[in-house]
Motif scaffolding. Structure first.
Motif, mmCIF file in Angstrom:
data_model
loop_
_atom_site.group_PDB
_atom_site.id
_atom_site.type_symbol
_atom_site.label_atom_id
_atom_site.label_comp_id
_atom_site.label_asym_id
_atom_site.label_seq_id
_atom_site.Cartn_x
_atom_site.Cartn_y
_atom_site.Cartn_z
ATOM 1 N N UNK A 4 18.098 -16.556 -123.125
ATOM 2 C CA UNK A 4 18.467 -16.348 -121.749
ATOM 3 C C UNK A 4 17.180 -15.797 -121.187
ATOM 4 N N UNK A 5 16.802 -15.728 -119.789
ATOM 5 C CA UNK A 5 15.440 -15.013 -119.449
ATOM 6 C C UNK A 5 16.506 -13.305 -119.006
ATOM 7 N N UNK A 6 15.672 -12.432 -119.740
ATOM 8 C CA UNK A 6 15.596 -11.057 -118.926
ATOM 9 C C UNK A 6 15.882 -11.002 -117.680
ATOM 10 N N UNK A 7 17.543 -10.399 -117.380
ATOM 11 C CA UNK A 7 18.395 -10.086 -116.284
ATOM 12 C C UNK A 7 18.136 -8.736 -115.725
ATOM 13 N N UNK A 8 16.767 -8.140 -115.587
ATOM 14 C CA UNK A 8 17.434 -6.580 -115.467
ATOM 15 C C UNK A 8 18.436 -5.720 -115.312
ATOM 16 N N UNK A 9 19.538 -6.839 -114.843
ATOM 17 C CA UNK A 9 20.505 -6.661 -113.870
ATOM 18 C C UNK A 9 21.550 -6.066 -115.092
ATOM 19 N N UNK A 10 21.449 -6.829 -116.158
ATOM 20 C CA UNK A 10 22.210 -7.419 -116.558
ATOM 21 C C UNK A 10 22.210 -6.713 -118.230
ATOM 22 N N UNK A 11 20.634 -6.706 -118.286
ATOM 23 C CA UNK A 11 20.593 -6.365 -120.129
ATOM 24 C C UNK A 11 20.020 -4.865 -120.284
ATOM 25 N N UNK A 12 20.375 -4.210 -121.011
ATOM 26 C CA UNK A 12 20.459 -3.044 -121.426
ATOM 27 C C UNK A 12 19.297 -2.542 -121.856
ATOM 28 N N UNK A 13 17.973 -3.107 -121.213
ATOM 29 C CA UNK A 13 16.897 -2.220 -121.717
ATOM 30 C C UNK A 13 16.302 -1.060 -122.616
ATOM 31 N N UNK A 14 17.365 -0.316 -121.934
ATOM 32 C CA UNK A 14 17.196 1.004 -122.307
ATOM 33 C C UNK A 14 16.969 1.617 -123.580
ATOM 34 N N UNK A 15 18.331 0.624 -123.908
ATOM 35 C CA UNK A 15 19.017 0.333 -125.852
ATOM 36 C C UNK A 15 18.279 -0.437 -126.231
ATOM 37 N N UNK A 16 17.209 -0.543 -125.867
ATOM 38 C CA UNK A 16 15.999 -1.939 -127.060
ATOM 39 C C UNK A 16 15.381 -0.951 -127.615
ATOM 40 N N UNK A 17 15.431 -0.453 -128.720
ATOM 41 C CA UNK A 17 14.223 0.108 -130.076
ATOM 42 C C UNK A 17 13.828 -1.101 -130.659
ATOM 43 N N UNK A 18 12.486 -1.414 -130.890
ATOM 44 C CA UNK A 18 12.181 -1.653 -132.079
ATOM 45 C C UNK A 18 11.351 -0.949 -132.605
ATOM 46 N N UNK A 19 10.960 0.312 -132.611
ATOM 47 C CA UNK A 19 10.215 0.957 -133.896
ATOM 48 C C UNK A 19 8.901 0.643 -133.100
ATOM 49 N N UNK A 20 8.476 0.903 -131.908
ATOM 50 C CA UNK A 20 6.807 -0.058 -131.308
ATOM 51 C C UNK A 20 7.438 0.280 -129.770
ATOM 52 N N UNK A 21 6.775 1.826 -129.378
ATOM 53 C CA UNK A 21 6.898 1.926 -128.216
ATOM 54 C C UNK A 21 5.993 1.177 -126.905
ATOM 55 N N UNK A 22 5.209 0.433 -127.734
ATOM 56 C CA UNK A 22 4.740 -0.214 -126.384
ATOM 57 C C UNK A 22 5.499 -1.241 -126.231
ATOM 58 N N UNK A 23 5.737 -1.849 -127.006
ATOM 59 C CA UNK A 23 6.680 -3.271 -126.991
ATOM 60 C C UNK A 23 8.068 -2.799 -126.021
ATOM 61 N N UNK A 24 8.399 -1.123 -126.721
ATOM 62 C CA UNK A 24 9.969 -0.942 -125.923
ATOM 63 C C UNK A 24 9.096 -0.556 -124.405
ATOM 64 N N UNK A 25 8.412 -0.526 -124.343
ATOM 65 C CA UNK A 25 8.136 0.099 -123.029
ATOM 66 C C UNK A 25 7.983 -1.142 -121.911
ATOM 67 N N UNK A 26 7.126 -1.661 -123.382
ATOM 68 C CA UNK A 26 7.061 -3.994 -121.837
ATOM 69 C C UNK A 26 8.323 -3.911 -121.376
ATOM 70 N N UNK A 27 9.634 -4.196 -122.455
ATOM 71 C CA UNK A 27 10.954 -4.855 -122.482
ATOM 72 C C UNK A 27 11.617 -4.278 -120.606
ATOM 73 N N UNK A 28 10.977 -2.641 -120.651
ATOM 74 C CA UNK A 28 11.904 -1.741 -119.655
ATOM 75 C C UNK A 28 11.488 -2.290 -118.932
ATOM 76 N N UNK A 29 10.226 -1.479 -118.876
ATOM 77 C CA UNK A 29 9.111 -1.521 -117.676
ATOM 78 C C UNK A 29 8.383 -2.556 -116.802
ATOM 79 N N UNK A 30 8.313 -3.486 -117.870
ATOM 80 C CA UNK A 30 7.253 -4.431 -117.209
ATOM 81 C C UNK A 30 7.328 -5.807 -117.282
#
Ligand SMILES: CC(C)(COP(=O)(O)OP(=O)(O)OC[C@H]1O[C@@H](n2cnc3c(N)ncnc32)[C@H](O)[C@@H]1OP(=O)(O)O)[C@@H](O)C(=O)NCCC(=O)NCCS
Length: 164
Positions: A4-30
């Motif tokens: 599904x499309x990322x829903x900032x109101x629903x999905x817990x982006x802060x808990x996501x950790x793939x081990x690559x900071x740039x990718x985590x940060x992209x999901x969280x912020x951008x």
């Protein structure tokens, strides 16, 4: 399973950790911001038991490429084409790796781009593979651009043949 499309109101982006900071940060912020601006689209695979929890995600958009960096046969076939589909990001949370989710997400991304190409045609799909994941993409038929070993592509012809 569906993405599904990322829903900032629903999905817990802060808990996501793939081990690559740039990718985590992209999901969280951008990712959300870029989608709201129609620059990219990010799709997430939710955990069926906890739908706020993100197993993995990918981001799609278009990109330009250098036709001269493709094998000669493709240069002739796609003369004057400058744009392809782009898998701009793809990652699986560390808690869920090695269970087939990366493969599933890649195939899902290819299916979505194949569908998009039926409406607005483009001949190749591109991915900038991070160090250590080049073999992951090659396994699924991606090949390197002639001038950039970590920039990979697959033709829509090959995607169609393997998915249809
Ligand atoms: C790379 C990544 C997406 C793989 O996800 P995954 O869920 O562990 O992958 P899967 O379990 O679906 O593996 C599918 C196949 O690819 C192989 N594979 C997985 N990661 C690989 C890697 N880094 N290199 C080579 N092959 C790999 C697996 O061994 C498996 O092969 P098999 O079917 O023969 O057993 C995940 O490790 C990840 O998110 N890494 C960090 C983020 C990243 O670097 N993303 C890529 C940005 S370009």
């Amino acid at each position: 399973m569906i993405t599904v499309q990322l829903d900032k109101k629903k999905h817990n982006r802060d808990a996501f950790d793939c081990g690559v900071d740039a990718l985590n940060n992209y999901l969280r912020v951008i990712a959300g911001q870029q989608s709201s601006r129609d620059n990219t689209r990010t799709f997430v695979l939710e955990d069926a038991n906890v739908s706020e929890s993100i197993i993995g995600f990918y981001t799609l958009t278009m990109t330009s490429f250098d036709l001269n960096a493709l094998p000669e046969k493709l240069q002739k076939k796609h003369n004057n084409v400058k744009t392809g589909g782009l898998i701009a990001r793809l990652a699986v949370d560390k808690r869920y790796v090695k269970q087939g989710f990366g493969e599933w997400l890649l195939i899902d991304a290819l299916k979505k781009l194949l569908l998009a190409s039926q409406i607005v045609a483009f001949p190749i799909i591109i991915v900038d593979a991070k160090e250590g994941v080049i073999q992951f993409y090659k396994k699924f038929g991606f090949a390197a651009f002639l001038d950039t070993p970590d920039k990979l592509f697959i033709t829509l012809v090959d995607v169609r043949a393997s998915l249809e």
